[in-house]
Scaffold this active site. Structure first.
Site: not given
Length: 381
Positions: A149, A325
């Site tokens: 990611n 995140c």
């Protein structure tokens, strides 16, 4: 506005949103209820399950609905540990996994499990040879993401699968949250793969919905006990509007996969070719088959990543640091660290992540803004 943060989340597709609303208005019966109104909801639930399965080439009974990628990763990692703990307590994953896998593995370590974190090369890819060397008689799970990611590296899942064919009792899990409709279907759904995690909000479905593929015959212990929904594996009243919306999102994005990949590759290449000419720019995502078409990670050395993000934001362009995140926590990229990138450079890293709604003209605008900001950063330094 130019939105280049699709790996963090995508905009809900208009057709998906309309479907969500219609289901909410017309099918609010509980799928577990015995009456006809509940039966209609149950039938719609099963139709959605079958549509996703048919599109992906698997069996409907192999699709389990979840709340998203984090739950799916937790379920497979911890559910395998609970289901197979009498056979062993060794888990193999990589040094570049998403926190949902890494932190699940760390939680199991605190309970007495042993975890091996495989290293990666300069492209952020693991070695099948390293995996084979790490396998032990008590290994019960191998968990390797499909697409990283942060930098977009595609893992050699086919090579990993070949190794694991010699160890049929080991669960093989793939986190494919970044891999839906990115041209790697055959890698993800290799015959040796046992579990795959997906998250709806990464491909224009609502947030709070996802699913895992679980191969028939492979067992997980449920994380949530309750009313026995999802064939006793994942209790909790099903989020029917989101599930039906997600099934439509899967169909839409898979129908347009080839076109979307070509457009994303063109945008990514145009930005890459432009920014890579600058002296203070280091690009970590390369233009080869080892990287996904939608992620471009780079750094302007000497400038903090959050400074770059906010500078682009003022120009109406939305990018991110390497992981949504961890961006607000000030955490440097774990992937870049694993790739051997010095921390001083890694803290300057940002991520452009594309989606099927982006246009090539947006790359031109990005490059113009980049030139302007680069000159400003150069004067400051």
């Amino acid at each position: 506005m130019i939105y280049f943060d699709n790996s963090a989340t995508t905009k809900v597709d208009d057709d998906v949103l309309n479907t969500y609303q219609k289901v909410s208005e017309n099918y609010w019966g509980n799928p577990s209820s015995l009456h006809n109104f509940g039966e209609k909801s149950f039938n719609l639930l099963q139709q959605s399950r079958k549509q996703i399965a048919d599109i992906l080439g698997v069996q409907p009974a192999e699709i389990y609905f979840t709340s998203g990628g984090t739950e799916g990763d937790n379920w497979v990692v911890k559910g395998t540990a609970m289901a197979k703990r009498e056979y062993g307590k060794h888990i193999i994953t990589t040094s570049i996994e998403h926190a949902a896998v890494k932190n699940s593995a760390a939680a199991l370590e605190s309970l007495g499990f042993d975890v091996t974190y495989l290293p990666v090369d300069a492209e952020g890819r693991v070695s099948a040879k390293d995996l084979e060397a790490a396998i032990r008689p008590d290994t019960i799970l191998v968990s390797i993401m499909a697409v990283n990611n942060e930098v977009g590296s595609i893992q050699p899942l086919d090579e990993v699968a070949e190794v694991l064919k010699k160890y049929p009792k080991i669960h093989f899990h793939v986190d494919a949250v970044q891999g839906m409709a990115k041209g790697i279907h055959d890698l993800i759904f290799n015959d040796r793969v046992d579990f795959v995690t997906f998250s709806g909000h990464k491909f224009h479905a609502p947030r709070g919905i996802g699913f895992i593929y679980g191969k028939n015959g492979r067992k997980l212990s449920p994380l949530m006990d309750g009313g026995g929904q999802e064939r006793g594996q994942r209790s909790g009243t099903e989020n029917l509007p989101a599930i039906v919306g997600m099934s439509k999102a899967v169909r839409i994005i898979k129908d347009n996969e080839a076109k979307s990949i070509a457009e994303e590759q063109a945008i990514r290449e145009k930005i890459y070719n432009h920014i890579s000419q600058f002296d203070k720019v280091e690009v970590f995502s390369q233009l080869n088959d080892h990287f996904a078409p939608h992620i471009l990670c780079f750094a302007i050395t000497g400038v903090k990543g959050e400074t770059i993000v906010h500078a682009f934001e003022k120009e109406g362009i939305y990018i991110s640091t390497t992981s949504a995140c961890s961006s607000k926590k000030g955490v440097t990229s774990g992937t870049l660290d694993a790739m051997g990138i010095p921390q001083e450079v890694a803290k300057s890293a940002v991520r452009v992540s594309l989606g099927d709604h982006n246009k090539l003209s947006e790359a031109d605008e990005f490059n113009k803004v980049f030139d302007k900001l680069y000159d400003q950063f150069k004067k400051l330094s």
